[in-house]
Design a protein around this motif. Structure first.
Motif, short mmCIF file in Angstrom:
data_model
loop_
_atom_site.label_atom_id
_atom_site.label_comp_id
_atom_site.label_asym_id
_atom_site.label_seq_id
_atom_site.Cartn_x
_atom_site.Cartn_y
_atom_site.Cartn_z
N SER A 561 -2.06 7.92 -8.90
CA SER A 561 -0.71 8.49 -8.90
C SER A 561 -0.62 9.68 -7.95
N ASP A 562 -1.69 10.48 -7.92
CA ASP A 562 -1.72 11.64 -7.03
C ASP A 562 -1.68 11.17 -5.57
N ALA A 563 -2.53 10.16 -5.24
CA ALA A 563 -2.58 9.66 -3.87
C ALA A 563 -1.24 9.06 -3.47
N VAL A 564 -0.65 8.28 -4.39
CA VAL A 564 0.64 7.63 -4.07
C VAL A 564 1.69 8.70 -3.77
N ALA A 565 1.71 9.74 -4.59
CA ALA A 565 2.73 10.79 -4.40
C ALA A 565 2.56 11.46 -3.04
N LYS A 566 1.31 11.81 -2.71
CA LYS A 566 1.07 12.51 -1.43
C LYS A 566 1.41 11.62 -0.24
N LEU A 567 0.93 10.37 -0.29
CA LEU A 567 1.19 9.46 0.84
C LEU A 567 2.69 9.20 0.97
N HIS A 568 3.40 9.16 -0.15
CA HIS A 568 4.86 8.96 -0.09
C HIS A 568 5.52 10.10 0.67
N THR A 569 5.12 11.32 0.35
CA THR A 569 5.71 12.49 1.01
C THR A 569 5.45 12.42 2.52
N LEU A 570 4.18 12.11 2.85
CA LEU A 570 3.82 12.04 4.28
C LEU A 570 4.59 10.92 4.96
N ASN A 571 4.68 9.80 4.28
CA ASN A 571 5.37 8.65 4.85
C ASN A 571 6.86 8.93 5.04
N GLN A 572 7.44 9.62 4.06
CA GLN A 572 8.87 9.94 4.18
C GLN A 572 9.12 10.89 5.35
N ALA A 573 8.09 11.69 5.63
CA ALA A 573 8.23 12.60 6.78
C ALA A 573 8.16 11.82 8.10
N PHE A 582 -9.67 -3.01 5.37
CA PHE A 582 -9.04 -3.84 4.33
C PHE A 582 -9.87 -5.10 4.09
N GLY A 583 -10.02 -5.45 2.83
CA GLY A 583 -10.79 -6.65 2.47
C GLY A 583 -12.17 -6.30 1.93
N THR A 584 -12.61 -5.05 2.18
CA THR A 584 -13.95 -4.70 1.68
C THR A 584 -13.89 -4.01 0.33
N GLY A 585 -12.71 -3.56 -0.05
CA GLY A 585 -12.62 -2.81 -1.32
C GLY A 585 -11.99 -3.65 -2.40
N TYR A 586 -11.00 -3.08 -3.08
CA TYR A 586 -10.39 -3.77 -4.22
C TYR A 586 -9.37 -4.82 -3.79
N SER A 587 -8.69 -4.55 -2.62
CA SER A 587 -7.67 -5.46 -2.08
C SER A 587 -6.73 -5.95 -3.18
N SER A 588 -6.21 -5.01 -3.95
CA SER A 588 -5.35 -5.41 -5.06
C SER A 588 -3.89 -5.36 -4.65
N LEU A 589 -3.19 -6.41 -5.00
CA LEU A 589 -1.77 -6.50 -4.62
C LEU A 589 -0.95 -5.45 -5.36
N THR A 590 -1.39 -5.12 -6.56
CA THR A 590 -0.63 -4.17 -7.38
C THR A 590 -0.50 -2.83 -6.66
N TYR A 591 -1.65 -2.30 -6.21
CA TYR A 591 -1.53 -0.98 -5.58
C TYR A 591 -0.90 -1.10 -4.20
N LEU A 592 -1.12 -2.26 -3.53
CA LEU A 592 -0.54 -2.43 -2.20
C LEU A 592 0.98 -2.33 -2.27
N LYS A 593 1.53 -2.83 -3.39
CA LYS A 593 2.99 -2.76 -3.56
C LYS A 593 3.43 -1.34 -3.83
N LYS A 594 2.56 -0.59 -4.53
CA LYS A 594 2.91 0.79 -4.89
C LYS A 594 2.79 1.72 -3.70
N MET A 595 1.82 1.43 -2.81
CA MET A 595 1.52 2.36 -1.74
C MET A 595 2.54 2.25 -0.60
N PRO A 596 2.86 3.39 0.01
CA PRO A 596 3.77 3.37 1.16
C PRO A 596 2.98 3.01 2.42
#
Ligand code: C2E
Ligand code: MG
Ligand code: MG
Length: 686
Positions: A561-573, A582-596
């Motif tokens: 949640s902390d990472a999502v919030a920070k990246l959102h602010t940066l992305n909005q800027a 990509f592909g070496t870690g969790y590669s989860s669709l759930t977080y991919l949808k959440k992340m900006p």
């Protein structure tokens, strides 16, 4: 639980039985005497009444027999039968011939044997009939027989009443006494028993026996208070016993001089720590610390100074290594042992070892002398070096002895290769802290190419460290070190500054390239990171769209949640975000949808074997398709061959970077490369 005992065993019932028995027996004896006396009286009455009756009718009977007047004789006899106990009455001539005679049947009785035994079956009276004044001439005889049953029946009913009243009195007396006994003794006793049962044998004086109400001043109250006095005495004696036991335990468990754990109790603790480490799948370090040249303190300043030194060092160890992860004990003499659990790697143990050395090394005043001691440490790791407590300790002790032979004021790991690796890394860590100040860091840029237009659209900034002795140190080696000691925060900021500076320069030269900068997880979790990045962009007057931040999947998993919030602010800027490797870690669709996220960078390991390895090809295809469906730009990393480039272009991958286009380059080389590359594209198109 209340023990249920038989009714006949209860005190109340036993008392009742005794009272009943005594009352009955004594009642029966007394009443038997009464009844016997009564019987005697009845018997005498029978005789007396008979004599009186005879005396009353004697004259009439004499007259009748004298004048041979049968009717008078009959009258006399009939008169006698008015009494119901007369059985036979006769007036006889001297020759025994009856002038008048009458009988009546004897009264039947169920108690005849008893009556006959006590009173006889009948009472017979015979008197001579003589005239007054002349007793020598007998005219006849008067005979009368009395039946004893009527008088005996009266006597029997009186005896029954006497006996019944005695029994009834005994029963009533027994019941009353039982009730009184119950109220005065049994009930309060049972209350005391209940109260005694609630006394805790472990702490007998914690809850004393309660005195039943109303019995404070009688024998029961006295008994309860005597019991309570005993309980308090037992409680105090138990307390003293426990305290003594604790003292003995402490003496056995703790070192007398320093108050640290003794060797034996340390071994127990080590076993517990090992079990915990096993459960948590963590490493554990046993660090044996030997004070260097301690003997000379004893020799020069005396044993008291030596003891003081050991106490001071023990205090310092405890203060430096506070927290539940550490156990500190004294092995004996000038040797201490420290256990650190919950370790991720051996490097953490090396940090602890350094802290211990620094702690020992602080100067102390012994006998007015300023002394700075040193120590030598031997470190053994669980589970790699040993898994049993005694073997671990033995390994650490041996290592400490070996290390002492090589010098002082240092630490050594049990396994030589680990020791070397950790030593190396420790050196590297120290060097890295100076690298920035000594200008040993620089950035190189690797072009990112649009596969459709074949134009360079941006560059990834990659860090390089030119070590004066080691030469070029690969970032894969030193970045984790910088992350573990936190210096990545400062270094990362420097990278960002440099990258922005370069982007600005290129923009000024008519090269408006997007710069991708790698952002470490440690940086992302800094509170100030968003402000720092936006501030840097502003200072260098760079539009936010010119910057791309590359983050790995693992970096936002720790605190999503902390990472999502920070990246959102940066992305909005306006800053774009790419998922690196990509592909070496969790590669989860759930977080991919959440992340900006705007870009997915396919890791170079999949591109390397593209078209050779079926699975890697499939993964690459999947990532490209995923990008398309989520509307993300896919960047292929590590493109080295024309075949790879061709395939990726055909498959619809938008961007690529790799040795096929160019290795990461210094700025001047990068500019030359871009010009040449674009020239070639123009030519190819023409
Ligand atoms: P990365 O971000 O995945 O960077 C890509 C790596 O792939 C770079 O390695 C690059 O030189 C290499 N590479 C590019 N094209 C090819 C190719 O065609 N073939 C092969 N075999 N390799 C290619 P480099 O520069 O050694 O960086 C390694 C990793 O170090 C980077 O992976 C990144 O995770 C980290 N790193 C580098 N610079 C920084 C930085 O400034 N900050 C942070 N946080 N991490 C950095
Ligand atoms: Mg990268
Ligand atoms: Mg990568």
């Amino acid at each position: 639980m209340q023990k249920s005992f038989k009714v006949e065993n209860r005190l109340g019932y036993r008392i009742l039985r005794w009272i009943l028995a005594v009352a009955l027996v004594s009642g029966v004896i007394v009443s038997a005497i009464q009844v016997a006396l009564d019987a005697r009286r009845v018997s005498e009455n029978l005789d007396n009444q008979a004599k009186q009756t005879i005396a009353m009718v004697k004259d009439a009977a004499t007259q009748a027999v004298f004048s041979i007047d049968a009717s008078l004789a009959d009258q006399v006899i009939d008169g006698l039968f008015a009494r119901d106990d007369v059985h036979l009455a006769q007036i006889l001539h001297t020759n025994k011939e009856p002038l008048s005679s009458s009988t009546r049947p004897m009264v039947e009785s169920a108690f005849s044997p008893l009556i006959n035994f006590i009173f006889g079956k009948e009472r017979r009276f015979r008197t001579e009939l003589t005239r007054n004044g002349d007793s020598s001439t007998v005219y006849g005889y008067f005979v009368v027989h009395y039946d004893t049953v009527p008088a005996a029946h009266m006597w029997l009913s009186r005896a029954m009443v006497t006996l019944t009243s005695v029994v009834a009195t005994a029963v009533i007396l027994g019941m009353v006494l039982y009730f009184v006994f119950y109220m005065l003794l049994t009930r309060p006793l049972l209350r005391i028993v209940r109260s005694v049962k609630q006394v805790n044998p472990e702490l007998p004086d914690d809850r004393l026996v309660a005195t039943p109400a109303g019995h404070e001043n009688d024998e029961l109250g006295l008994w309860v208070s005597a019991t309570n006095t005993l309980l308090v005495a037992i409680g105090e004696s138990q307390k003293r016993h426990r305290e003594a036991e604790d003292r003995v335990n402490r003496l056995a468990r703790y070192d007398q001089l320093t108050g640290l754990l003794s060797r034996d109790s340390f071994m127990e603790r080590l076993q517990t720590d090992i079990d915990e480490s096993k459960r948590n799948n963590r490493m554990l370090a046993v660090i044996v610390c030997g004070i260097d040249d301690f003997k000379s303190i004893n020799d020069q300043c005396g044993f008291r100074a030596g003891d003081f030194t050991l106490q001071t060092i023990a205090d310092r160890l405890v203060n430096t290594l506070n927290g539940s992860r550490f156990t500190v004990a004294r092995l004996g003499g000038d040797q201490f042992v420290i256990v650190e659990k919950g370790l991720k790697d051996g490097f953490q143990a090396a940090d602890t070892a350094e802290a211990i050395l620094a702690g020992v090394n602080e100067t102390m005043v012994v006998e007015n002398l300023s002394v700075a001691l040193t120590a030598t440490l031997g470190i053994a790791l669980y589970p790699s070096d040993a898994i049993q407590p005694d073997r671990l300790l033995q390994s650490a002790e041996q290592t400490m002895m070996l290390a002492k032979q090589k010098g002082r004021d240092h630490f050594q790991f049990y396994v030589a290769s680990i020791d070397q690796e950790i030593r190396d890394r420790k050196h590297l860590e120290k060097d890295l802290l100076d690298a920035l100040a000594l200008n040993q860091l620089h950035l190189v840029y690797q072009p990112q190419v649009n596969l459709e237009t074949k134009r360079v659209i941006g560059a990834e900034a990659l860090l390089r460290w030119e070590h004066p002795v080691r030469g070029l140190v690969p970032p894969d080696y030193f970045i984790p070190v910088a992350e573990s000691n936190g210096s990545i925060v400062e270094i990362g900021q420097w990278v960002l500054e440099q990258a922005c500076l370069q982007a600005k320069r290129w923009a000024d030269k008519g090269l408006p390239l997007r710069i991708a900068v790698n952002l470490s997880a440690v940086q992302l979790h800094q509170d100030r990171i968003v402000d720092d990045i936006l501030d840097t962009l502003q200072r260098h007057d760079i539009p936010a769209g010119r910057l791309e931040l590359e983050v790995t999947e693992t970096s936002f998993m720790t605190n999503l949640s902390d990472a999502v919030a920070k990246l959102h602010t940066l992305n909005q800027a306006g800053i774009s975000i790419a998922v690196d490797d990509f592909g070496t870690g969790y590669s989860s669709l759930t977080y991919l949808k959440k992340m900006p996220v705007q870009h997915l960078k396919i890791d170079k390991q999949f591109i390397r074997d593209l078209l050779v390895n079926e699975e890697d090809t499939r993964i690459t295809n999947t990532i490209i398709d995923l990008g398309k469906s989520l509307n993300l730009t896919v960047v292929a990393e590590g493109v080295e061959t024309a075949e790879q480039e061709y395939y990726l272009t055909q498959r619809g991958c938008k961007l690529a970077q790799g040795y096929f286009f160019s290795k990461p380059l210094r700025t001047a080389d990068f500019e030359t490369f871009v010009q040449g590359f674009h020239q070639q594209t123009v030519e190819n198109n023409a």
